[in-house]
Write a protein that holds these residues in place. Structure first.
Motif, PDB file in Angstrom:
ATOM      1  N   LEU A 293       0.168   4.263  -6.163  1.00  0.00           N
ATOM      2  CA  LEU A 293       0.576   4.064  -4.731  1.00  0.00           C
ATOM      3  C   LEU A 293       1.262   5.058  -4.071  1.00  0.00           C
ATOM      4  O   LEU A 293       2.165   5.766  -4.882  1.00  0.00           O
ATOM      5  CB  LEU A 293       1.301   2.793  -4.595  1.00  0.00           C
TER       6      LEU A 293
ATOM      7  N   SER B  54       4.764   5.140  -8.960  1.00  0.00           N
ATOM      8  CA  SER B  54       3.442   5.647  -8.192  1.00  0.00           C
ATOM      9  C   SER B  54       2.524   6.253  -9.225  1.00  0.00           C
ATOM     10  O   SER B  54       1.374   6.035  -8.989  1.00  0.00           O
ATOM     11  CB  SER B  54       4.246   6.991  -7.015  1.00  0.00           C
TER      12      SER B  54
ATOM     13  N   ASP C 231       0.548  -1.279   0.115  1.00  0.00           N
ATOM     14  CA  ASP C 231      -0.019   0.048   0.064  1.00  0.00           C
ATOM     15  C   ASP C 231       0.876   1.358   0.110  1.00  0.00           C
ATOM     16  O   ASP C 231       0.268   2.498   0.136  1.00  0.00           O
ATOM     17  CB  ASP C 231      -0.943   0.020   1.252  1.00  0.00           C
TER      18      ASP C 231
ATOM     19  N   THR D 270       0.934   3.102 -10.657  1.00  0.00           N
ATOM     20  CA  THR D 270       0.097   2.420  -9.694  1.00  0.00           C
ATOM     21  C   THR D 270      -0.953   3.361  -8.648  1.00  0.00           C
ATOM     22  O   THR D 270      -1.818   2.611  -7.967  1.00  0.00           O
ATOM     23  CB  THR D 270       0.902   1.682  -8.883  1.00  0.00           C
TER      24      THR D 270
END
Length: 230
Positions: free
Chosen positions: A149, A144, A116, A147
């Protein structure tokens, strides 16, 4: 030798060899010769000589479980990956970072879907000032973006360890003991550490311990390459 031609900046040449790449960041001939790490320990990700069943760990992991749950590095630290990483780190050719991140993305999605947050291995502030950037952070940016994330870069490297090259595993552990401090209010539980190269796993292991102490439930590691000969 690798050469990044001016045309590579505009996306019409391979970032590794500089030859035409039909709009791709890395051309097909370069992709074909990438030193892929296809035979590795299912836990720490280090290359092994003989493929074993998926549940059989390497001897090192059998002796002692790493601080992280899972580590992957899809390439060996060999040509042309080693040359590309050196150009990125020491010659500031940061356009190489998105190209390498593109190769990490399928591994991130396939092996780390439970994670996460992305945590780049931090540099000590003096190393960061000298270099001007953190190569792990540069790899995190495109990952990042693709995704969604979050990138968590509030971990601090409080110990200036110098170069780890040439040190034994035990010397690396002593050198890095207490090197990282993470805030005790992590906004995630399952981070994946991002780095350019894994050598003995000492750096990522120490960082994983700091994240676990700060409240992470599990920690994983993803790097571009694995090497035991830096």
């Amino acid at each position: 030798m690798l050469s990044v031609q001016a045309g590579a900046v505009f996306g019409d040449a391979c970032l590794l060899c500089g030859l035409p790449a039909a709009g791709a960041r890395i051309c097909e001939p370069c992709l074909d010769v990438m030193p892929r790490n296809d035979c590795f320990c299912p836990c720490c990700g280090q290359p092994v000589t003989t493929r074993q069943p998926d549940d059989v760990r390497c001897a090192a992991c059998q002796r002692k479980q790493p601080s992280f749950d899972l580590a992957r590095a899809p390439f060996h630290y060999a040509f042309p990956v080693d040359a590309a990483l050196k150009k990125m780190k020491f010659r500031r050719q940061l356009a190489i970072a998105p190209a390498l991140a593109e190769l990490l993305l399928p591994v991130l999605r396939a092996e780390f879907s439970h994670c996460d947050a992305l945590v780049p291995v931090p540099l000590h502030r003096w190393r960061h000032v000298t270099r001007g950037f953190n190569q792990a952070r540069e790899l995190c940016k495109p990952l990042s973006k693709e995704t969604k994330l979050p990138v968590f870069d509030s971990v601090v490297r409080v110990k200036a360890t110098g170069s780890q090259s040439g040190l034994s595993a035990s010397e690396r552990r002593r050198n890095l003991h207490g090197a990282f401090v993470a805030p005790h209010s992590l906004p995630f539980r399952h981070p994946v550490i991002i780095d350019d190269v894994i050598t003995t796993g000492t750096t990522t292991g120490q960082l994983a311990q700091a994240l676990l102490r700060a409240g992470a439930s599990s920690v994983s590691v993803l790097a571009v390459a694995y090497s035991s000969t830096l």
